[in-house]
Design an enzyme around this catalytic site. Structure first.
Site, PDB file in Angstrom:
ATOM      1  N   LYS A  15     -28.030  -7.383  60.122  1.00  0.00           N
ATOM      2  CA  LYS A  15     -28.691  -8.628  60.528  1.00  0.00           C
ATOM      3  C   LYS A  15     -29.499  -9.228  59.382  1.00  0.00           C
ATOM      4  CE  LYS A  15     -31.037  -6.537  63.764  1.00  0.00           C
ATOM      5  NZ  LYS A  15     -30.609  -5.148  63.454  1.00  0.00           N
ATOM      6  N   ARG A  87     -36.708  -7.992  71.144  1.00  0.00           N
ATOM      7  CA  ARG A  87     -36.205  -6.629  71.268  1.00  0.00           C
ATOM      8  C   ARG A  87     -36.431  -6.061  72.655  1.00  0.00           C
ATOM      9  NH1 ARG A  87     -36.486  -5.176  65.435  1.00  0.00           N
ATOM     10  NH2 ARG A  87     -35.878  -3.030  65.127  1.00  0.00           N
ATOM     11  N   ARG A 126     -29.622   2.926  52.717  1.00  0.00           N
ATOM     12  CA  ARG A 126     -30.221   1.597  52.483  1.00  0.00           C
ATOM     13  C   ARG A 126     -31.353   1.676  51.463  1.00  0.00           C
ATOM     14  NH1 ARG A 126     -32.106  -2.088  57.447  1.00  0.00           N
ATOM     15  NH2 ARG A 126     -33.398  -0.333  58.053  1.00  0.00           N
ATOM     16  N   ARG A 159     -36.898   2.836  52.813  1.00  0.00           N
ATOM     17  CA  ARG A 159     -37.901   2.693  53.863  1.00  0.00           C
ATOM     18  C   ARG A 159     -38.250   4.057  54.430  1.00  0.00           C
ATOM     19  NH1 ARG A 159     -35.887  -2.018  57.851  1.00  0.00           N
ATOM     20  NH2 ARG A 159     -36.728  -0.500  59.343  1.00  0.00           N
ATOM     21  N   ARG A 170     -34.617   5.403  66.751  1.00  0.00           N
ATOM     22  CA  ARG A 170     -34.492   3.936  66.840  1.00  0.00           C
ATOM     23  C   ARG A 170     -33.233   3.530  67.591  1.00  0.00           C
ATOM     24  NH1 ARG A 170     -35.068   3.300  60.790  1.00  0.00           N
ATOM     25  NH2 ARG A 170     -34.311   1.185  61.022  1.00  0.00           N
TER      26      ARG A 170
END
Ligand code: ADP
Ligand code: ADP
Length: 219
Positions: A15, A87, A126, A159, A170
């Site tokens: 996203k 969310r 990532r 992160r 998550r």
């Protein structure tokens, strides 16, 4: 062309990557609630201190905090891409009320669909730029110069919530609290599914085609 889009999908679906590309293409604002929260954590604001424990655990920050944040960010905005919000159903309802007050209906909600195994691979590989928040991947989307942001040259970081343990949490939070938004927006007639498992350029092309068809159809 001014668009108002929501990017919906699990963590790691791409996203943020697509929001950054398309916001500049459409000339609209990108509003990523996760990026705003991380900035506040870095700067040690009161909001950041409150949000950090939820983020570290992979849980959602309370709705009231997020809704207030989005309302102040979107004041006066005519076009935007929101990524990572809403969310929960409560956030979606508050957002609908805000959009009605602004007389600014959504153009569409894009659902980024990616198989679960691929999401884990994407998130654990990532690397992000701490300055402009652009997102890279060691193998799928590497920066031009190893370890450096393409846009500003800043050194990339991982992160702290992209560990396997927090990613698993998550995903469960997404299934429980965010996935119900798929039915919510489908009922509004706003939902468009995107084959987000494909390479970055193909996903961008699919989104542009889907949106031009929708706008061409007068929707
Ligand atoms: P989200 O904002 O949905 O959490 P990101 O845009 O940060 O996801 O992307 C998650 C990871 O996957 C990043 O490492 C990014 O570089 C990579 N990525 C994004 N889009 C693709 C894609 N289409 N194919 C493979 N990897 C991707
Ligand atoms: P990703 O797309 O990779 O899951 P984000 O950057 O969107 O990550 O979000 C990181 C964290 O910030 C979430 O795990 C959550 O704790 C918090 N967060 C971001 N957006 C919201 C939101 N709309 N509501 C509640 N918490 C949020």
């Amino acid at each position: 062309m001014s668009v108002r889009l929501v990017f919906l999908g699990p963590p790691g679906a791409g996203k943020g990557t697509q929001a950054q590309l398309l916001a500049s293409q459409y000339g609209v604002e990108q509003l990523a609630t996760g990026d705003i929260l991380r900035r506040n954590v870095r700067e040690g604001t009161e909001l950041g201190r409150e949000a950090k424990r939820y983020m570290d655990a992979g849980d959602l920050v309370p709705d009231a905090v997020i809704i207030g944040m989005v309302e102040s960010e979107l004041a006066g905005s005519t076009g935007f891409i929101v990524d990572g919000f809403p969310r929960t159903i409560a956030q979606a309802q508050a957002f609908d009320a805000l959009l009605a007050r602004l007389e600014a209906p959504l153009t569409a909600v894009l659902l980024f669909e990616v198989p679960r195994e691929q999401l884990i691979e994407r998130l654990t590989g990532r690397w992000i730029c701490p300055k402009d928040q652009s997102s890279y991947h060691l193998t799928f989307n590497p920066p031009r110069n190893a370890g450096k942001c393409d846009v500003c040259g800043t050194g990339l970081v991982q992160r702290s919530d992209d560990t396997l343990e927090t990613v698993t949490r998550r995903m469960a939070v997404y299934d429980e609290q965010t996935a119900p938004l798929i039915a919510y927006y489908r009922k509004q007639g706003n939902l468009i599914s995107i084959h987000a498992e494909r390479p970055v350029v193909d996903v961008t092309a699919e989104i542009l085609t889907a949106l031009s068809e929708r706008q061409g159809a007068g929707a």
